[in-house]
Design a protein around this motif. Structure first.
Motif, PDB file in Angstrom:
ATOM      1  N   ALA A 122       0.856  -1.096  -0.134  1.00  0.00           N
ATOM      2  CA  ALA A 122       0.012  -0.219  -0.110  1.00  0.00           C
ATOM      3  C   ALA A 122       0.949   1.311  -0.171  1.00  0.00           C
ATOM      4  CB  ALA A 122      -0.994  -0.111   1.379  1.00  0.00           C
TER       5      ALA A 122
ATOM      6  N   SER B 177       0.851   4.008  -2.891  1.00  0.00           N
ATOM      7  CA  SER B 177       0.310   5.263  -2.616  1.00  0.00           C
ATOM      8  C   SER B 177       1.456   6.405  -3.005  1.00  0.00           C
ATOM      9  CB  SER B 177       0.234   5.331  -1.086  1.00  0.00           C
ATOM     10  OG  SER B 177       0.054   6.838  -0.637  1.00  0.00           O
TER      11      SER B 177
ATOM     12  N   THR C 265       1.142   6.671  -6.880  1.00  0.00           N
ATOM     13  CA  THR C 265       0.116   7.585  -7.346  1.00  0.00           C
ATOM     14  C   THR C 265       0.485   9.121  -6.996  1.00  0.00           C
ATOM     15  OG1 THR C 265      -1.546   5.730  -6.804  1.00  0.00           O
ATOM     16  CG2 THR C 265      -2.544   8.363  -6.607  1.00  0.00           C
ATOM     17  N   SER C 266       0.865   9.465  -5.817  1.00  0.00           N
ATOM     18  CA  SER C 266       1.215  10.717  -5.490  1.00  0.00           C
ATOM     19  C   SER C 266       2.323  11.461  -6.263  1.00  0.00           C
ATOM     20  CB  SER C 266       1.679  10.832  -3.851  1.00  0.00           C
ATOM     21  OG  SER C 266       0.483  10.524  -2.908  1.00  0.00           O
TER      22      SER C 266
ATOM     23  N   GLY D  20      -3.271   9.365  -2.854  1.00  0.00           N
ATOM     24  CA  GLY D  20      -2.535   8.082  -2.835  1.00  0.00           C
ATOM     25  C   GLY D  20      -2.930   7.100  -1.921  1.00  0.00           C
ATOM     26  N   ILE D  21      -3.794   7.547  -1.130  1.00  0.00           N
ATOM     27  CA  ILE D  21      -4.114   6.667  -0.040  1.00  0.00           C
ATOM     28  C   ILE D  21      -5.264   5.491  -0.219  1.00  0.00           C
ATOM     29  CG2 ILE D  21      -5.312   6.493   2.347  1.00  0.00           C
ATOM     30  CD1 ILE D  21      -4.193   9.384   2.849  1.00  0.00           C
TER      31      ILE D  21
ATOM     32  N   GLY E  70      -3.769   3.071  -2.838  1.00  0.00           N
ATOM     33  CA  GLY E  70      -2.758   2.310  -1.992  1.00  0.00           C
ATOM     34  C   GLY E  70      -3.423   1.225  -1.297  1.00  0.00           C
TER      35      GLY E  70
ATOM     36  N   THR F 210      -7.595   9.106   4.799  1.00  0.00           N
ATOM     37  CA  THR F 210      -7.259   7.876   5.658  1.00  0.00           C
ATOM     38  C   THR F 210      -8.607   7.223   6.224  1.00  0.00           C
ATOM     39  OG1 THR F 210      -5.171   8.701   6.079  1.00  0.00           O
ATOM     40  CG2 THR F 210      -5.965   6.980   7.603  1.00  0.00           C
TER      41      THR F 210
ATOM     42  N   ASN G 216       0.796  10.773   2.589  1.00  0.00           N
ATOM     43  CA  ASN G 216      -0.289   9.888   2.012  1.00  0.00           C
ATOM     44  C   ASN G 216       0.378   8.413   2.282  1.00  0.00           C
ATOM     45  OD1 ASN G 216      -2.046  10.719  -0.736  1.00  0.00           O
ATOM     46  ND2 ASN G 216      -0.923  12.175   0.372  1.00  0.00           N
ATOM     47  N   VAL G 217       1.520   8.132   2.290  1.00  0.00           N
ATOM     48  CA  VAL G 217       1.942   6.918   2.331  1.00  0.00           C
ATOM     49  C   VAL G 217       1.623   6.399   3.919  1.00  0.00           C
ATOM     50  CG1 VAL G 217       4.120   5.457   2.691  1.00  0.00           C
ATOM     51  CG2 VAL G 217       3.958   7.064   0.802  1.00  0.00           C
TER      52      VAL G 217
ATOM     53  N   THR H 118      -1.895   5.134   4.576  1.00  0.00           N
ATOM     54  CA  THR H 118      -2.313   3.828   4.372  1.00  0.00           C
ATOM     55  C   THR H 118      -1.974   2.916   5.519  1.00  0.00           C
ATOM     56  OG1 THR H 118      -0.043   3.118   3.542  1.00  0.00           O
ATOM     57  CG2 THR H 118      -1.792   3.965   1.834  1.00  0.00           C
TER      58      THR H 118
END
Length: 293
Positions: free
Chosen positions: A94, A98, A101-102, A121-122, A125, A176, A225-226, A229
């Motif tokens: 994930a 993420s 995507t971001s 990104g979440i 992910g 989130t 974002n990372v 996830t």
């Protein structure tokens, strides 16, 4: 049908004996006047765009035009493949997706705002991690997007989803929370458990400021974002285990709204505070703006 709150959402799901995704689909049919097949097809197209952003980003080592992001998705992917990850496959994948995507967003690629570009990104992910590690079908992922839509719809209408309005808690926090509830439903949890996961995730990000370096949704946004996830999976696990949020989700959303209202302007996407005003943050801004002049 107009869903006003998380408590009302649970009531409707219970009465109709349907999951959140199906209730959202029913509401969209009535609001838009489109038939179910058309709406699902439109959502399928968004899932495909998410997958394209993931695939593009995870294989691209190039920097974004700003020079302050890019290439980290490939690093994370390589790290996971070496079997070094401490987080386990669900979260590690994930995180990779993420990042991908971001970073695609930072390179001006096409992404799906869920609920915003800065927090895009979440949800991809977690969805594509479930697809890879659980074999969750694309059909189920599409329905997961309806689940996320219902949760995001309520958050947006009871509070805000914009960093400029409520800080990063409103963007990454909302994304989130949406992802956490979606994981629960895709893993067979009840609507009540999904809403509990939404509350737990949002509580964990209350007060998060929006302080993008040089005004770009790259630093620290991409890595937030990372981290979102991993919080989404943690909140989902807690809820699926039977742990409930002591504060009802609607009250958590209200608290997020009030915190955002009380947050100083300099911490709401103005780049006048927080990490944007560190020595390094200011140097990045000077470098980028001197290039344009």
């Amino acid at each position: 049908m107009e869903i006003q709150s998380m408590s009302e959402l649970i009531e409707i799901c219970t009465r109709e004996k349907k999951p959140i995704s199906q209730v959202m689909l029913m509401m969209e049919e009535r609001k838009s006047g489109r038939d179910k097949e058309t709406i699902i097809k439109m959502m399928e197209e968004r899932l495909i765009k998410m997958k394209e952003a993931v695939d593009s980003g995870k294989n691209d080592p190039s920097p974004a035009p700003s020079g302050i992001s890019g290439g980290d998705a490939m690093k994370m992917g390589d790290y996971v493949r070496r079997g070094k990850s401490l987080s386990g496959n669900y979260i590690s994948d994930a995180m990779t997706f993420s990042l991908a995507t971001s970073e695609s967003n930072a390179r001006m690629g096409v992404i799906v705002a869920t609920p915003t570009a800065g927090a895009a990104g979440i949800l991809p992910g977690v969805l594509f991690s479930l697809h890879k590690n659980d074999g969750t079908s694309y059909k189920d992922l599409v329905m997961g997007l309806f689940t996320a839509s219902a949760l995001g719809y309520i958050i947006a209408n009871r509070a805000f989803i914009s960093g400029a309005a409520g800080g990063c808690q409103a963007e990454v926090g909302s994304a989130t929370a949406m992802a956490a509830g979606t994981i629960v439903e895709l893993k067979g949890g009840t609507p009540k458990q999904a809403v509990n996961a939404t509350a737990i995730a949002m509580k964990s990000l209350l007060g998060l400021v929006c302080d993008p370096v040089a005004g770009l949704v790259e630093v620290p946004c991409i890595k937030r974002n990372v981290i979102g996830t991993s919080i989404a999976f943690s909140a989902a696990d807690l809820s699926l285990a039977g742990v409930e949020s002591r504060i009802p989700c609607d009250e958590v959303i209200e608290a997020m709204y009030k915190v955002g209202k009380d947050m100083p302007r300099v911490l709401k996407e103005t780049s006048l505070g927080g990490l944007a005003m560190t020595e390094t943050g200011k140097k990045v801004k000077e470098r980028l703006f001197s290039k344009k002049s």
